[in-house]
Design a protein around this motif. Structure first.
Motif: not given
Lengths: 161, 262
Positions: A1-6, A17-23
């Motif tokens: 899991m990685t922290k994804v920021t937007m 989120a994982e690589g495969r996590t959909l928006l």
């Protein structure tokens, strides 16, 4: 899991989120913004439409990591600052542009993107632009009326009744 | 879908390096690849996004014609190619629906070579040069059958260069549920001859109807192909239409495209 920021609806947010996590899953499960719906999960129905950097996209067919750093707008960001319904939402309510309401978030987001590019669409243009949004209650007539009304046009002048 | 490592390089060189990894696959707009991965028909170990590379974006005129970056979405081609190559812009504006056009890219479509996709018809009819991360490939050498192209492992399309014809049109008979082409024809008239490319019809993917090309090069009118018959051999037969039905569509749509060509 990685922290994804937007940026979502004007606020900087982050979630794991994982690589495969959909928006759409990032929004619903990561951020708790469950207004965006998953209808078909195969990019046919349009219930999951959100805006990414101002453009309508199907959030079930975009990876969250691919839009990290983007400006995202969801149905939760469509109301006015005082909490009252935004113009497009109000038009859907006024013209009964929904029956069960499941497709409505996507319809509203597609409509907002359409009107940003084409503020006074014709009825034919509205129907063409809504091609990727399916309403299984088949309430299209009132949806088209609502879109025309949201553009400030006379929805009563529509040809077919 | 199976999990994978996600990489998003910002240059072609970095993408080439990332794609050298075992099990790596390029990702463009993802409008086909994501549904394919959800069905577990594709399971890359590393996914290399090509959407963050500025040199692969946009439409401009240059050597050889109209250059379109491989990661340019359909909506951008529909808008920015309109004044240079109207038939191509119209094709891009008719793919899928607005949300799909905002994500799906020309490079992704051409790399996938779906037998019912729109872009392969424009690429083959325009005699395009496909520019990849390692070389340039002529359209006639590029398409090698359904979902099969000249692309090698790890190679990806960085841009596509369209020769601009004197007149052209794309006429698509929609499969109404998917909005893919049940059959569609792209006709392009150049000073050195006419090219006719057909998508959606053949088990071997996009192909040139050479008999019609010869007739139309001699006389560019719908009447010129009236006596021809497209062969139904090797045409797709499914619940949407038989091989004979598609063969007839090839001829009818070619005639319409010639009449509509601008």
């Amino acid at each position: 899991m990685t922290k994804v920021t937007m940026t979502v609806n004007g606020k900087s947010v982050s979630a794991e989120a994982e690589g495969r996590t959909l928006l759409v899953n990032y929004l619903r499960e990561g951020l708790g913004l469950t207004g965006t719906h998953v209808g078909c999960d195969t990019s046919q129905c349009g219930a999951c439409v959100v805006h990414v950097d101002g453009k309508a996209v199907k959030s079930c067919t975009v990876f969250a990591m691919d839009v990290a750093g983007s400006e995202v707008r969801t149905i939760e960001g469509m109301a006015n600052a005082d909490g009252s319904l935004g113009v497009v939402q109000q038009a859907f309510q006024d013209h009964h542009g929904l029956q069960c309401g499941f497709c409505t978030p996507g319809m509203v987001m597609t409509t907002a993107a359409l009107l940003a590019n084409n503020p006074k669409p014709t009825e034919a243009e509205v129907r063409h632009e809504l091609e990727g949004n399916i309403c299984r209650c088949t309430g299209y007539h009132n949806i088209v009326k609502a879109v025309l009304a949201a553009s400030g046009q006379d929805a009563g002048a529509m040809a077919a009744e | 879908m199976h999990n994978f490592e996600f990489v998003k390089p910002s240059s072609i060189a970095d993408a080439v390096a990332a794609l050298a990894a075992e099990g790596a696959q390029p990702l463009s707009g993802g409008q086909t690849l994501l549904p394919t991965m959800k069905q577990r028909l594709a399971a890359p170990e590393v996914l290399v996004s090509l959407t963050g590379i500025p040199e692969m974006q946009g439409v401009c005129t240059g050597d050889g014609g109209l250059h379109i970056g491989g990661a340019t979405p359909h909506a951008v081609v529909a808008r920015e190619a309109a004044s240079h190559y109207p038939a191509l812009a119209a094709l891009a504006g008719g793919i899928g629906d607005p949300a799909v056009r905002n994500r799906g890219t020309i490079g992704g479509s051409v790399a996938n070579n779906d037998p019912a996709a729109c872009y392969p018809a424009a690429v083959l009819a325009s005699g395009v040069t496909v520019v990849t991360s390692t070389r340039k490939i002529a359209a006639d050498d590029y398409f090698q059958g359904m979902f099969t192209t000249a692309l090698e492992e790890g190679e990806f399309i960085t841009s596509v260069i369209f020769r601009i014809p004197q007149a052209a049109a794309y006429v698509k008979f929609n499969q109404p549920a998917s909005r893919f082409a049940l059959t569609a024809v792209f006709v392009a008239k150049f000073a050195d001859g006419v090219r006719v490319a057909v998508t959606g019809a053949s088990n071997n993917g996009v192909f040139r109807w050479e008999e019609a090309e010869d007739a139309l090069t001699a006389d560019f009118s719908a009447g010129a192909i009236a006596g021809l018959t497209a062969s139904a051999e090797d045409m797709i037969s499914d619940l949407h239409g038989s091989a004979a039905y598609r063969a007839n569509l090839v001829k009818v749509l070619t005639g319409r495209a010639v009449t509509a060509a601008r």
